[in-house]
Design a protein around this motif. Sequence first.
Motif, PDB file in Angstrom:
ATOM      1  N   LEU A  40       0.808  -1.215   0.000  1.00 46.45           N
ATOM      2  CA  LEU A  40       0.000   0.000   0.000  1.00 46.45           C
ATOM      3  C   LEU A  40       0.843   1.268   0.000  1.00 46.45           C
ATOM      4  N   SER A  41       2.136   1.133   0.193  1.00 44.65           N
ATOM      5  CA  SER A  41       3.003   2.309   0.084  1.00 44.65           C
ATOM      6  C   SER A  41       3.014   2.828  -1.358  1.00 44.65           C
ATOM      7  N   GLU A  42       2.576   1.988  -2.299  1.00 45.74           N
ATOM      8  CA  GLU A  42       2.519   2.353  -3.716  1.00 45.74           C
ATOM      9  C   GLU A  42       1.121   2.804  -4.131  1.00 45.74           C
ATOM     10  N   GLY A  43       0.173   2.866  -3.221  1.00 45.43           N
ATOM     11  CA  GLY A  43      -1.204   3.236  -3.534  1.00 45.43           C
ATOM     12  C   GLY A  43      -2.142   2.100  -3.185  1.00 45.43           C
ATOM     13  N   SER A  44      -3.422   2.280  -3.514  1.00 44.18           N
ATOM     14  CA  SER A  44      -4.394   1.231  -3.185  1.00 44.18           C
ATOM     15  C   SER A  44      -5.292   0.906  -4.374  1.00 44.18           C
ATOM     16  N   SER A  45      -4.690   0.859  -5.552  1.00 39.81           N
ATOM     17  CA  SER A  45      -5.442   0.539  -6.766  1.00 39.81           C
ATOM     18  C   SER A  45      -5.895  -0.927  -6.717  1.00 39.81           C
ATOM     19  N   PRO A  46      -6.850  -1.286  -7.554  1.00 43.76           N
ATOM     20  CA  PRO A  46      -7.268  -2.696  -7.614  1.00 43.76           C
ATOM     21  C   PRO A  46      -6.106  -3.644  -7.914  1.00 43.76           C
ATOM     22  N   ALA A  47      -5.155  -3.213  -8.730  1.00 43.63           N
ATOM     23  CA  ALA A  47      -3.998  -4.068  -9.048  1.00 43.63           C
ATOM     24  C   ALA A  47      -3.148  -4.312  -7.803  1.00 43.63           C
ATOM     25  N   ILE A  48      -2.971  -3.291  -6.993  1.00 43.73           N
ATOM     26  CA  ILE A  48      -2.190  -3.437  -5.762  1.00 43.73           C
ATOM     27  C   ILE A  48      -2.935  -4.327  -4.774  1.00 43.73           C
ATOM     28  N   MET A  49      -4.248  -4.158  -4.676  1.00 43.27           N
ATOM     29  CA  MET A  49      -5.029  -5.010  -3.786  1.00 43.27           C
ATOM     30  C   MET A  49      -4.941  -6.466  -4.246  1.00 43.27           C
ATOM     31  N   ALA A  50      -4.903  -6.706  -5.562  1.00 46.80           N
ATOM     32  CA  ALA A  50      -4.752  -8.059  -6.095  1.00 46.80           C
ATOM     33  C   ALA A  50      -3.376  -8.624  -5.737  1.00 46.80           C
ATOM     34  N   ARG A  51      -2.335  -7.781  -5.794  1.00 40.77           N
ATOM     35  CA  ARG A  51      -0.991  -8.230  -5.398  1.00 40.77           C
ATOM     36  C   ARG A  51      -0.963  -8.606  -3.929  1.00 40.77           C
ATOM     37  N   ILE A  52      -1.637  -7.812  -3.094  1.00 45.83           N
ATOM     38  CA  ILE A  52      -1.711  -8.122  -1.663  1.00 45.83           C
ATOM     39  C   ILE A  52      -2.368  -9.488  -1.474  1.00 45.83           C
ATOM     40  N   ALA A  53      -3.487  -9.708  -2.132  1.00 38.09           N
ATOM     41  CA  ALA A  53      -4.196 -10.985  -2.017  1.00 38.09           C
ATOM     42  C   ALA A  53      -3.312 -12.145  -2.453  1.00 38.09           C
ATOM     43  N   ASN A  54      -2.612 -11.967  -3.576  1.00 34.27           N
ATOM     44  CA  ASN A  54      -1.750 -13.037  -4.088  1.00 34.27           C
ATOM     45  C   ASN A  54      -0.597 -13.333  -3.148  1.00 34.27           C
ATOM     46  N   GLU A  55       0.023 -12.294  -2.606  1.00 38.09           N
ATOM     47  CA  GLU A  55       1.151 -12.507  -1.705  1.00 38.09           C
ATOM     48  C   GLU A  55       0.693 -13.158  -0.398  1.00 38.09           C
ATOM     49  N   ILE A  56      -0.469 -12.767   0.100  1.00 44.19           N
ATOM     50  CA  ILE A  56      -1.004 -13.408   1.311  1.00 44.19           C
ATOM     51  C   ILE A  56      -1.247 -14.888   1.036  1.00 44.19           C
ATOM     52  N   SER A  57      -1.817 -15.195  -0.112  1.00 40.39           N
ATOM     53  CA  SER A  57      -2.068 -16.592  -0.482  1.00 40.39           C
ATOM     54  C   SER A  57      -0.769 -17.380  -0.611  1.00 40.39           C
ATOM     55  N   ASP A  58       0.274 -16.723  -1.131  1.00 41.31           N
ATOM     56  CA  ASP A  58       1.562 -17.398  -1.337  1.00 41.31           C
ATOM     57  C   ASP A  58       2.333 -17.628  -0.049  1.00 41.31           C
ATOM     58  N   THR A  59       2.104 -16.798   0.978  1.00 44.80           N
ATOM     59  CA  THR A  59       2.958 -16.857   2.175  1.00 44.80           C
ATOM     60  C   THR A  59       2.237 -17.293   3.448  1.00 44.80           C
ATOM     61  N   THR A  60       0.921 -17.504   3.370  1.00 45.45           N
ATOM     62  CA  THR A  60       0.170 -17.932   4.554  1.00 45.45           C
ATOM     63  C   THR A  60      -0.748 -19.091   4.164  1.00 45.45           C
TER      64      THR A  60
END
Length: 93
Positions: A40-60
């Motif tokens: 979110l330091s890069e903003g909160s666009s839908p693409a960034i929210m999708a990256r957050i979701a993907n990284e959470i899925s990959d690491t938890t």
Amino acid sequence: MSASEIQKTRIINELRGFIRKLLQDPKILEQSLTIARQQLSEGSSPAIMARIANEISDTTSVHIPEDPAEHSDADKLFLELLREVVLEEQALY
């Protein structure tokens, strides 16, 4: 039971399962917040929210579908709450 009641029941059951995961592995929350803070330091666009979701899925052990169109209401709620918490933290500093 109406369609909206069925939907509400499904969301509640999904949230119950998610909360159970958090109670079983409290590190999930800290990992998710760390990921959200970084992205979110890069903003909160839908693409960034999708990256957050993907990284959470990959690491938890939390699975959020890769495609945002497939996010359940509970997935969307979790991601929105992460965003709100991080933005509130940033507003304090």
